[in-house]
Write an enzyme that holds these catalytic residues in place. Structure first.
Site, PDB file in Angstrom:
ATOM      1  N   THR A   1      21.610  52.870 -36.432  1.00 52.82           N
ATOM      2  CA  THR A   1      22.345  54.029 -36.948  1.00 52.82           C
ATOM      3  C   THR A   1      23.260  54.679 -35.909  1.00 52.82           C
ATOM      4  O   THR A   1      23.825  55.745 -36.158  1.00 52.82           O
ATOM      5  CB  THR A   1      21.339  55.082 -37.456  1.00 52.82           C
ATOM      6  OG1 THR A   1      20.434  55.406 -36.383  1.00 52.82           O
ATOM      7  CG2 THR A   1      20.530  54.556 -38.633  1.00 52.82           C
ATOM      8  N   GLU A   2      23.436  54.037 -34.773  1.00 49.07           N
ATOM      9  CA  GLU A   2      24.131  54.661 -33.645  1.00 49.07           C
ATOM     10  C   GLU A   2      25.542  55.145 -33.992  1.00 49.07           C
ATOM     11  O   GLU A   2      25.967  56.213 -33.525  1.00 49.07           O
ATOM     12  CB  GLU A   2      24.205  53.675 -32.464  1.00 49.07           C
ATOM     13  CG  GLU A   2      22.893  53.504 -31.710  1.00 49.07           C
ATOM     14  CD  GLU A   2      21.999  52.414 -32.301  1.00 49.07           C
ATOM     15  OE1 GLU A   2      21.066  51.975 -31.610  1.00 49.07           O
ATOM     16  OE2 GLU A   2      22.231  52.017 -33.465  1.00 49.07           O
ATOM     17  N   VAL A   3      26.305  54.374 -34.790  1.00 48.84           N
ATOM     18  CA  VAL A   3      27.700  54.756 -35.061  1.00 48.84           C
ATOM     19  C   VAL A   3      27.797  56.088 -35.787  1.00 48.84           C
ATOM     20  O   VAL A   3      28.832  56.757 -35.733  1.00 48.84           O
ATOM     21  CB  VAL A   3      28.440  53.661 -35.868  1.00 48.84           C
ATOM     22  CG1 VAL A   3      28.579  52.393 -35.047  1.00 48.84           C
ATOM     23  CG2 VAL A   3      27.760  53.382 -37.199  1.00 48.84           C
TER      24      VAL A   3
ATOM     25  N   ILE B   1      26.313  58.784 -35.047  1.00 53.44           N
ATOM     26  CA  ILE B   1      26.281  59.916 -34.112  1.00 53.44           C
ATOM     27  C   ILE B   1      27.208  59.679 -32.913  1.00 53.44           C
ATOM     28  O   ILE B   1      27.025  60.262 -31.844  1.00 53.44           O
ATOM     29  CB  ILE B   1      24.840  60.210 -33.626  1.00 53.44           C
ATOM     30  CG1 ILE B   1      24.216  58.990 -32.931  1.00 53.44           C
ATOM     31  CG2 ILE B   1      23.965  60.686 -34.773  1.00 53.44           C
ATOM     32  CD1 ILE B   1      22.904  59.308 -32.210  1.00 53.44           C
TER      33      ILE B   1
END
Length: 258
Positions: free
Chosen positions: A134-136, A138
């Site tokens: 889910t990094e993209v 944030i």
């Protein structure tokens, strides 16, 4: 203070348990170090043939710890390189470990937690488990973990997973070849133990070690160079305005419109 990582051996199987259930087993520098040390202990333990990685509580790992994310905003570039190298060391320790590593995923495995599962040789999960990078969402980049994801899935799937940041069910992860087995929560302990025992009893330890080395060294001989690049990217992105904005919104539980 409870140990962040628990270690035990039975029937030639080492069980390494992430023990931060109150923080959804989120990763921070101390946990990363303790996990690395536990895997090195398993590597050096002559009584161990197979390693099982699991977690206490209802989440396998929610990714980076909130306090840890907050601290990253104040790090220098050099500190971020060191921090990224520590994460790389944990992942490469597991990936190159001369013993088979089985992930027992109960609950969600998100971001760095998904990376932990991805790196393991065999992955069992429950139907309720979700997986995602889910990094993209944030303003971050799944730099280091992406190097290992590309060893497991094709480019089309990797782009879908990494660019959307969406989570997927265990069944979808099975279709993606991200995991190996989906097992009911009431049976997963037994199924993992049966699988681990079968490796212990039916396969030569030396053959398992060399076969794992063969796969890791021939699948992508450029992996080490990729990881060096990923560490630099990881550190650089942490200095970006989008990262600082995304982390601030995440910490304040505010929806962000990119």
């Amino acid at each position: 203070m409870d140990n962040l990582v628990l270690y035990g051996v039975e029937d030639r199987i080492a069980t390494i348990t992430i023990n931060r259930p109150d923080k959804r087993n989120a990763l921070n520098p101390d946990l990363i170090k303790d996990l690395t040390d536990a895997f090195i202990q398993a590597e050096e333990d002559d009584l161990v043939k197979v390693v099982v990685l699991k977690a206490n509580g209802g989440t396998f790992s929610a990714g980076a710890d909130l306090e840890y994310l907050q601290q990253l905003q104040n790090n220098t570039f050099e500190e971020n390189v060191t921090d990224s190298n520590n994460l790389k060391r944990l992942f490469t320790t597991i990936y190159y470990l001369p013993k088979i590593v089985i992930a027992q995923v109960e609950g969600h495995a998100i971001a760095g937690g998904c990376g932990l599962a991805t790196i393991c040789d065999i992955v069992f999960a429950t139907p309720e488990s979700n997986f995602g990078y889910t990094e993209v969402k944030i303003g971050f980049v799944p730099a280091i973990v992406s190097c290992f994801l590309m060893q497991k899935v094709n480019e089309t799937v990797a782009k879908e997973i990494l660019l959307t940041g969406k989570t997927c069910t265990a069944e979808q992860a099975l279709l993606y070849k991200l995991i190996n087995f989906v097992t009911n929560s009431s049976e997963i302990n037994l199924k993992v133990k049966e699988f681990a025992l079968s490796l212990c009893k039916e396969s030569s330890g030396n053959s398992l070690m060399i076969t794992k080395q063969l796969i890791s060294q021939t699948t992508n001989p450029l992996l080490e160079k990729m990881l060096e690049t990923a560490v630099q990217i990881n550190a650089r992105v942490r200095e970006s305005a989008d990262f600082k904005r995304g982390i601030a919104s995440f910490l304040n539980k505010e929806k962000i419109n990119w």
